[in-house]
Design a protein around this motif. Structure first.
Motif, PDB file in Angstrom:
ATOM      1  N   GLY A  48      23.967  57.341  44.109  1.00 52.93           N
ATOM      2  CA  GLY A  48      25.366  57.395  43.737  1.00 52.93           C
ATOM      3  C   GLY A  48      25.459  57.433  42.227  1.00 52.93           C
ATOM      4  N   GLN A  49      26.678  57.407  41.715  1.00 54.53           N
ATOM      5  CA  GLN A  49      26.882  57.475  40.270  1.00 54.53           C
ATOM      6  C   GLN A  49      26.146  56.346  39.542  1.00 54.53           C
ATOM      7  N   VAL A  71      20.123  61.867  25.537  1.00 54.30           N
ATOM      8  CA  VAL A  71      20.628  63.227  25.567  1.00 54.30           C
ATOM      9  C   VAL A  71      21.107  63.537  26.979  1.00 54.30           C
ATOM     10  N   GLY A  72      22.402  63.811  27.111  1.00 55.11           N
ATOM     11  CA  GLY A  72      22.974  64.117  28.410  1.00 55.11           C
ATOM     12  C   GLY A  72      23.567  65.507  28.426  1.00 55.11           C
ATOM     13  N   HIS A  73      23.125  66.322  29.366  1.00 53.94           N
ATOM     14  CA  HIS A  73      23.603  67.696  29.489  1.00 53.94           C
ATOM     15  C   HIS A  73      24.525  67.822  30.691  1.00 53.94           C
ATOM     16  N   SER A  74      25.666  68.482  30.504  1.00 52.98           N
ATOM     17  CA  SER A  74      26.578  68.833  31.595  1.00 52.98           C
ATOM     18  C   SER A  74      26.974  67.582  32.388  1.00 52.98           C
ATOM     19  N   TYR A  75      26.775  67.581  33.725  1.00 50.59           N
ATOM     20  CA  TYR A  75      27.136  66.428  34.543  1.00 50.59           C
ATOM     21  C   TYR A  75      26.564  65.128  33.998  1.00 50.59           C
ATOM     22  N   SER A  76      25.320  65.165  33.518  1.00 53.33           N
ATOM     23  CA  SER A  76      24.638  63.908  33.194  1.00 53.33           C
ATOM     24  C   SER A  76      25.243  63.201  31.993  1.00 53.33           C
ATOM     25  N   GLY A  77      26.151  63.853  31.264  1.00 52.32           N
ATOM     26  CA  GLY A  77      26.873  63.130  30.232  1.00 52.32           C
ATOM     27  C   GLY A  77      27.616  61.927  30.789  1.00 52.32           C
ATOM     28  N   ILE A  78      28.022  61.992  32.052  1.00 54.14           N
ATOM     29  CA  ILE A  78      28.769  60.877  32.654  1.00 54.14           C
ATOM     30  C   ILE A  78      27.879  59.643  32.816  1.00 54.14           C
ATOM     31  N   PRO A  79      26.713  59.739  33.475  1.00 55.58           N
ATOM     32  CA  PRO A  79      25.860  58.548  33.517  1.00 55.58           C
ATOM     33  C   PRO A  79      25.238  58.194  32.172  1.00 55.58           C
ATOM     34  N   VAL A  80      24.928  59.174  31.334  1.00 55.85           N
ATOM     35  CA  VAL A  80      24.351  58.879  30.021  1.00 55.85           C
ATOM     36  C   VAL A  80      25.338  58.090  29.171  1.00 55.85           C
ATOM     37  N   CYS A 154      16.143  74.686  41.348  1.00 55.26           N
ATOM     38  CA  CYS A 154      17.287  73.773  41.422  1.00 55.26           C
ATOM     39  C   CYS A 154      17.398  73.120  42.795  1.00 55.26           C
ATOM     40  N   THR A 155      17.968  71.920  42.801  1.00 55.71           N
ATOM     41  CA  THR A 155      18.137  71.110  43.996  1.00 55.71           C
ATOM     42  C   THR A 155      19.626  70.914  44.266  1.00 55.71           C
ATOM     43  N   PRO A 156      20.098  71.035  45.514  1.00 57.47           N
ATOM     44  CA  PRO A 156      21.488  70.677  45.793  1.00 57.47           C
ATOM     45  C   PRO A 156      21.770  69.251  45.289  1.00 57.47           C
ATOM     46  N   HIS A 157      22.888  69.104  44.588  1.00 56.86           N
ATOM     47  CA  HIS A 157      23.160  67.846  43.900  1.00 56.86           C
ATOM     48  C   HIS A 157      23.833  66.839  44.835  1.00 56.86           C
ATOM     49  N   PRO A 158      23.349  65.575  44.879  1.00 52.66           N
ATOM     50  CA  PRO A 158      23.939  64.574  45.788  1.00 52.66           C
ATOM     51  C   PRO A 158      25.397  64.280  45.457  1.00 52.66           C
ATOM     52  N   GLY A 159      26.240  64.430  46.468  1.00 51.58           N
ATOM     53  CA  GLY A 159      27.682  64.370  46.264  1.00 51.58           C
ATOM     54  C   GLY A 159      28.208  63.034  45.792  1.00 51.58           C
ATOM     55  N   ALA A 160      27.591  61.921  46.224  1.00 51.60           N
ATOM     56  CA  ALA A 160      28.121  60.602  45.850  1.00 51.60           C
ATOM     57  C   ALA A 160      28.072  60.379  44.343  1.00 51.60           C
ATOM     58  N   THR A 161      27.132  61.019  43.658  1.00 45.87           N
ATOM     59  CA  THR A 161      27.051  60.858  42.206  1.00 45.87           C
ATOM     60  C   THR A 161      28.227  61.524  41.508  1.00 45.87           C
TER      61      THR A 161
END
Length: 230
Positions: A48-49, A71-80, A154-161
């Motif tokens: 999850g997130q 360093v957070g790119h794209s989506y990962s800026g949120i958890p970073v 690439c891997t399908p991204h887990p939705g809960a995150t």
């Protein structure tokens, strides 16, 4: 010297940084490209997130890293962005690479341009995961070889995150941060980022490339990261 913790966006793993890491290491810095739970070689791990936030914090603490540049790119800026405030005085700077940023109580899905309901419908239609949209790779400065590599790995991204809310304990504008805007993906940062850039602690850097600069312009991205660590 800095320790770079490199976290790529949706669908990607640590492999996304393969061409960025060598110049950072050549300059004497530590490099820690990270695969988040549920992706790449960690596919199948429940996530999850807050799992992704903890992945990043654990990487810093496990290695007893200091002078950390997250360093957070794209989506990962949120958890970073969330992890940055949790690593305390270990943090040197955060660099958001054409990234989303966390909003307390908000999620990636809640900021989706078509609305949260439309985004969550995509997840439902894909077994709770977010698949790579190949059409989104067009016009982003990527070669056919780049695209083929991404599609293959690439891997399908887990939705809960993407649907769980972010948790912030202080204003994000207080963090020492750099926002890297990739101009082929739009000329201006989104309104949330634009407000943060008004902070004295934040600065803006632009790149004349697309949303995945670790593939389309890795040497240029490495130079920016080195400058931001100085």
């Amino acid at each position: 010297m800095a320790d770079f913790v490199l976290v790529a966006g949706a669908w990607l793993g640590s492999w996304a940084w393969d061409e960025v890491v060598p110049p950072l290491r050549a300059a004497g810095h530590g490099t820690h490209p990270l695969t988040l739970s549920g992706l790449a070689d960690r596919r199948g791990v429940a996530a999850g997130q807050q799992t992704h936030v903890q992945d990043i914090v654990d990487e810093v603490e496990r290695g007893d890293l200091r002078n950390v540049v997250l360093v957070g790119h794209s989506y990962s800026g949120i958890p970073v962005g969330q992890a940055a405030e949790r690593v305390g005085d270990r943090l040197r700077r955060v660099v958001f690479v054409d990234a989303e940023v966390p909003v307390d109580g908000g999620s990636f899905a809640s900021g989706w341009w078509q609305g949260q309901e439309a985004f969550e419908a995509q997840l439902t239609d894909n077994g709770g995961h977010w698949p790579l949209g190949v059409a989104d790779l067009d016009g982003q400065g990527l070669t056919d070889e780049h695209i083929a590599r991404m599609v293959a790995r690439c891997t399908p991204h887990p939705g809960a995150t993407l649907t769980e809310p972010a948790v912030l304990t202080r204003p994000l504008g207080e963090l020492p941060a750099t926002y890297v805007k990739c101009l082929l993906d739009g000329p201006e940062p989104n309104p949330t980022v634009a407000k943060l850039l008004a902070s004295d602690h934040w600065r803006l850097v632009t790149m004349a490339t697309g949303h995945w600069p670790m593939f389309s312009a890795p040497a240029d991205l490495a130079r920016i990261l080195l400058a931001e660590a100085s």
